[in-house]
Design an enzyme around this catalytic site. Sequence first.
Site, short mmCIF file in Angstrom:
data_model
loop_
_atom_site.label_atom_id
_atom_site.label_comp_id
_atom_site.label_asym_id
_atom_site.label_seq_id
_atom_site.Cartn_x
_atom_site.Cartn_y
_atom_site.Cartn_z
N GLY A 52 0.82 -1.21 0.00
CA GLY A 52 0.00 0.00 0.00
C GLY A 52 0.86 1.26 0.00
N LEU A 67 0.51 3.71 -2.09
CA LEU A 67 0.90 3.54 -3.49
C LEU A 67 1.40 4.85 -4.11
CD1 LEU A 67 -2.06 1.29 -4.68
CD2 LEU A 67 0.17 0.60 -3.76
N GLY A 104 5.45 4.46 -8.84
CA GLY A 104 6.19 3.22 -9.08
C GLY A 104 5.24 2.02 -9.06
N HIS A 105 4.41 1.95 -8.02
CA HIS A 105 3.43 0.86 -7.95
C HIS A 105 2.47 0.93 -9.14
CE1 HIS A 105 4.15 1.47 -3.45
NE2 HIS A 105 4.47 0.19 -3.63
N MET A 118 11.26 6.29 -6.59
CA MET A 118 10.02 6.39 -5.81
C MET A 118 9.96 5.27 -4.79
SD MET A 118 7.14 7.88 -8.21
CE MET A 118 7.48 9.29 -9.24
N SER A 119 9.54 5.63 -3.57
CA SER A 119 9.43 4.67 -2.48
C SER A 119 8.42 5.22 -1.49
CB SER A 119 10.80 4.53 -1.80
OG SER A 119 10.66 3.98 -0.51
#
Length: 286
Positions: free
Chosen positions: A37, A39, A42-43, A190-191
């Site tokens: 989750g 999000l 990237g996701h 992205m993280s």
Amino acid sequence: MKTVTSPTIVRTGEDIRQVVHDAQRVGRRVGVVPTMGALHQGHLSLVDAAREHCDLVVVTVFVNPTQFAPHEDYQRYPRELDSDAAKLAQHGCDYVFAPSVEEMYPDGFETSIDVGSVALPYEGERRPTHFAGVATVVLKLLSLVPADAAFFGQKDYQQTLVVGQMIRDLNVPTDLVVCPTVRESDGLAMSSRNAYLDEDQRQRATALSASMQLAGRMVDRGERDVATLRRAMESHLAEVGGVDVDYIAFVRAGTVEAVETIAGETMVLIAARVGQTRLIDNMQIG
Ligand code: PAF
């Protein structure tokens, strides 16, 4: 006009397995994107890839307690299912599987998957229980969502190797698809953990990707010596400051085998703490 339909949220393993079986029975290809989750783009790029290659897309949202050590950020890890579902609606996700901890780990749960040597160095050395937690939950997710293909991000390079090893060794009938890391315009990968960074730390965090790009440019100009590349990265990071390097590693692409000389496709891996936040990233060079 694009029609936006909210994904159906499913809470139990039995229900989501039924959804997947029903789809596959009529010849539909199912894709799954396992996530915790919070999000980001990237996701969502993984969801787009799944949408492109599959007829039905399931995203799993589960903050998996077994992959966090007691001192890590399990409690404060962001949980934002409503906004995640709204984002997923824009990307054509059909189902969100969001089980409870009790659904995934009922009383008496004891099994743990040890994938062996690929899980030992780098992240495995710093986080000794992490990859057993990842491999175990991914195997459980792929049993409950027996998709034709599972989409993972290259950002977690060692995790993709761990999952690949587990899928091969245990004959899991799901194809592993690894998709490119998505970066902010200044290069930061992205993280979900980027949300922990304050403005100053956020600026300094770009040094991780910048230092890998520097190594990449040196290799393009003919440098082959890993010690020289590592020193150049370290001085760049020291110059920026506020970045506490955990490790910089050069490995043969697709493995965790360290190399001393660049002689073919090589991955540079970096882990560093910016303030309290531990970030990892990687890039292919050579
Ligand atoms: O990469 C992640 O978000 C997690 O490690 C995963 C694969 C969803 C397992 O909990």
